[in-house]
Design a protein around this motif. Structure first.
Motif, PDB file in Angstrom:
ATOM      1  N   PHE A 184       1.181  46.285  10.464  1.00 32.85           N
ATOM      2  CA  PHE A 184       1.650  45.856   9.150  1.00 32.85           C
ATOM      3  C   PHE A 184       0.595  46.153   8.089  1.00 32.85           C
ATOM      4  O   PHE A 184       0.867  46.752   7.056  1.00 32.85           O
ATOM      5  CB  PHE A 184       1.953  44.351   9.208  1.00 32.85           C
ATOM      6  CG  PHE A 184       2.464  43.777   7.922  1.00 32.85           C
ATOM      7  CD1 PHE A 184       3.817  43.841   7.625  1.00 32.85           C
ATOM      8  CD2 PHE A 184       1.620  43.164   7.018  1.00 32.85           C
ATOM      9  CE1 PHE A 184       4.304  43.323   6.450  1.00 32.85           C
ATOM     10  CE2 PHE A 184       2.099  42.637   5.837  1.00 32.85           C
ATOM     11  CZ  PHE A 184       3.452  42.715   5.556  1.00 32.85           C
ATOM     12  N   MET A 188       1.026  48.716   5.127  1.00 33.93           N
ATOM     13  CA  MET A 188       1.022  48.222   3.759  1.00 33.93           C
ATOM     14  C   MET A 188      -0.081  48.855   2.938  1.00 33.93           C
ATOM     15  O   MET A 188       0.107  49.197   1.782  1.00 33.93           O
ATOM     16  CB  MET A 188       0.871  46.690   3.740  1.00 33.93           C
ATOM     17  CG  MET A 188       2.112  45.983   4.164  1.00 33.93           C
ATOM     18  SD  MET A 188       3.509  46.574   3.220  1.00 33.93           S
ATOM     19  CE  MET A 188       4.502  47.267   4.465  1.00 33.93           C
ATOM     20  N   ASP A 236       9.941  44.034  -0.567  1.00 28.81           N
ATOM     21  CA  ASP A 236      10.145  44.107   0.887  1.00 28.81           C
ATOM     22  C   ASP A 236       9.167  43.197   1.615  1.00 28.81           C
ATOM     23  O   ASP A 236       9.538  42.506   2.564  1.00 28.81           O
ATOM     24  CB  ASP A 236       9.954  45.549   1.387  1.00 28.81           C
ATOM     25  CG  ASP A 236      11.200  46.382   1.147  1.00 28.81           C
ATOM     26  OD1 ASP A 236      12.174  45.823   0.626  1.00 28.81           O
ATOM     27  OD2 ASP A 236      11.185  47.579   1.470  1.00 28.81           O
ATOM     28  N   ILE A 237       7.911  43.193   1.161  1.00 30.67           N
ATOM     29  CA  ILE A 237       6.903  42.351   1.839  1.00 30.67           C
ATOM     30  C   ILE A 237       7.293  40.877   1.703  1.00 30.67           C
ATOM     31  O   ILE A 237       7.242  40.115   2.667  1.00 30.67           O
ATOM     32  CB  ILE A 237       5.493  42.579   1.259  1.00 30.67           C
ATOM     33  CG1 ILE A 237       5.052  44.018   1.502  1.00 30.67           C
ATOM     34  CG2 ILE A 237       4.485  41.625   1.880  1.00 30.67           C
ATOM     35  CD1 ILE A 237       3.739  44.382   0.851  1.00 30.67           C
ATOM     36  N   SER A 241       8.322  38.613   4.927  1.00 31.69           N
ATOM     37  CA  SER A 241       7.501  37.430   5.222  1.00 31.69           C
ATOM     38  C   SER A 241       8.383  36.195   5.288  1.00 31.69           C
ATOM     39  O   SER A 241       8.190  35.331   6.138  1.00 31.69           O
ATOM     40  CB  SER A 241       6.435  37.197   4.160  1.00 31.69           C
ATOM     41  OG  SER A 241       5.821  38.388   3.844  1.00 31.69           O
TER      42      SER A 241
END
Ligand code: ADP
Length: 551
Positions: A184, A188, A236-237, A241
């Protein structure tokens, strides 16, 4: 003969005999005592053994080593396997059923037993109650009453094995989540640095005073595109989450799906047509039957994701968006004639960070999160998502959501504006901008320059209330939610006590699901999240002020 008549020699000899006799009597006595003692010891140790046998917390079976027949069984095993004492005695353990398929066969077992010691770790056996348990089985040979016997110790390790399995699973999950965390972060970092590179790099190049107008426009467009990409990633993050932490909320409300489909069509049409790709949509229910109860933001997010992918992975041909009613479900589809997906990747692409083209990961930008978010959303809404695709021919993504009709008249919604009307200009509005951030304030003022006759500015909720109270002819308030002294929710609630007509549009920088509902409950008419797009803002003016004028 009297003692006086005996010679001295005779007397000595008799005395010796007597002494010898006495010695053998003493020996006999000693021997008898010793035997008695060892018999007592034997009885005592047998009693001790019996007690241990009876009270052991493991199962114990005693077999005749020659025949393999059970000669004794302890209460623990009777209880563990659920057979009576009689059901054990005089049977071989193979006849008991519990062990028969496991310790291959009697001959092999007895053969193995000749080496004195047999041990099976983790042996599955069946109880008389039909329950499968795992045992550790250890057997030894020893001599008892001049016969060879086999003592089998049977320990129930079912719970221990389950605990072991759970521990291994937990360890694997921890390792997997550690790997995912690293993946991730690596993803990212790459995904954020790439658009940042575009933004900062071209902003720097723009400083050159000798740039031609065309170059300037070109650089600005790159900055805009990079910014939009950055925003997608941040959204999106946040979504992934929330999904991962189980905090994703569902906000059900009435929604017209025809309006949603039409809005998405209108929104993406220019971009798709720029790529010389045909774009069409099909709403299969009449408008009045297209009201359903669903989480419209999630539905919107899924459709948007699929259309964006169709655009991204197509160079030519056509894209079609629509839905069909299938029994109690609506089946949406987004069809493209793009690059297609190999059949062996069609499931994996719905997982986090997975892209179909593993070999050329950077050929198309993207973090590989869109489809996993869409899958989570569709499942939260009670449906399924899948793809049918052929490499080089194209893909059709399908997803279902329950059809829960709501028989209502059209609700005012930003999605309800026929796109032909967007062209009409709304003018001469008296606008109040409540915003503590100067850049945002300037941006909104500039965007609304042509639509306003007057713009007032408030830096916090209290000032917004005051300005609204002193200017009863205010048409529109753009209300930032996070402001010092008093936030936008509270300020709107107070304004609604004396002014029910003014249109309040909430602005937030959080972009989280649920904010819209909070804003509406506080008394706002609409909600938009930052960064504010001029097109979106004008659509809202269109919705509220063109209707007002025609009324
Ligand atoms: P991203 O597009 O950001 O990589 P997604 O989760 O949206 O992430 O998609 C995962 C992968 O699925 C993409 O990388 C792509 O390989 C494949 N994919 C998705 N949609 C399409 C499509 N319409 N045509 C071809 N491939 C697609």
């Amino acid at each position: 003969m009297n003692i006086q008549d005996k010679t001295r020699e005779e007397l000595i000899s008799e005395l010796k005999e007597l002494q010898q006799e006495n010695n053998s009597l003493e020996n006999l006595y000693n021997e008898t005592s010793r035997l008695k003692k060892s018999e007592e010891d034997l009885i005592a140790s047998e009693i001790r053994y019996r007690r241990l046998f009876e009270s052991a917390k493991d199962g114990i079976l005693i077999l005749d080593a020659a025949t393999g027949k059970i000669v004794d069984v302890n209460p623990f095993l009777i209880n563990l396997l659920g057979f009576s004492h009689e059901q054990f005695i005089e049977k071989t353990i193979w006849e008991m059923g519990s062990f028969k398929d496991i310790i291959a066969n009697q001959d092999k077992f007895l053969e193995l037993q000749k080496n004195n010691y047999v041990r099976y770790h983790d042996l599955p056996i069946l109880t008389n109650r039909g329950q499968k348990i795992q045992v550790e089985f250890v057997s030894n040979v020893y001599v008892s009453d001049n016969k060879n016997v086999i003592q089998c110790n049977i320990r129930d390790i079912t719970t221990q094995i389950e605990t072991e399995k759970e521990l291994i699973k937990a360890k694997e999950q921890a390792e997997e989540s550690d790997q995912l965390k690293s993946a991730f972060l690596a993803n990212m970092s790459h995904e954020i640095r790439t658009p940042m590179n575009g933004i900062l790099g071209f902003a720097d190049l723009l400083k050159n005073p000798n740039l031609t107008g065309t170059k300037q426009q070109q650089y600005i467009q790159i900055i805009e595109k990079s910014g939009a990409r950055m925003l997608n990633i941040i959204n999106d993050i946040i979504s992934i989450s929330k999904i991962e932490s189980g905090l994703m909320e569902v906000n059900l409300s009435k929604s017209n799906i025809n309006e949603q489909v039409e809005y998405i069509y209108t929104f993406f049409k220019p971009e798709i047509e720029d790529k010389k790709i045909l774009f069409s949509y099909k709403n299969s229910l009449p408008f009045s039957k297209a009201f359903i109860k669903t989480d419209r933001e999630k539905l919107f997010a899924v459709l948007t994701n699929l259309v964006k992918n169709a655009i991204k992975y197509s160079k030519k041909g056509a894209i079609e968006l629509g839905y069909n009613k299938k029994d109690k479900y609506l089946e949406f589809y987004v069809k493209d004639s793009g690059i297609g997906i190999d059949s062996n990747r069609q499931e994996a692409i719905f997982e986090r960070f997975i892209q179909a083209e593993i070999s050329d990961k950077n050929a198309y930008q993207g973090a590989g999160l869109g489809l996993s978010i869409s899958k989570a959303y569709v499942e939260i809404l009670g449906g399924k998502i899948w793809v049918e695709s052929e490499k080089g021919i194209g893909s059709t993504f399908y997803f279902t959501i329950p059809y829960t009709p709501e028989l209502t008249e059209s609700v005012a919604s930003v999605y309800g504006i026929p796109h032909s009307e967007i062209e009409v200009q709304v003018k001469n509005l008296n606008i109040l901008i409540a915003e503590d951030d100067e850049t945002s304030d300037t941006l909104i003022s500039t965007m609304l320059e042509e639509n306003s006759s007057k713009i007032s500015h408030a830096k916090n909720g209290l000032e917004a209330i005051e300005l609204c109270r002193n200017n009863a002819d205010t048409d529109l308030i753009l209300m930032d939610i996070k402001m010092p002294k008093m936030d936008g929710y509270e300020a709107t609630q107070q304004i609604r006590r004396f002014n029910k007509d003014v249109i309040v549009i909430a602005l937030t920088a959080y972009g989280l699901a649920g904010d819209r509902e909070k804003a509406i409950v506080a008394g706002c008419n609409e909600y938009i999240s930052k960064p504010i797009m001029k097109k979106e803002l004008l659509s809202l003016l269109q919705l509220y002020f063109n209707k007002h004028e025609s009324n």
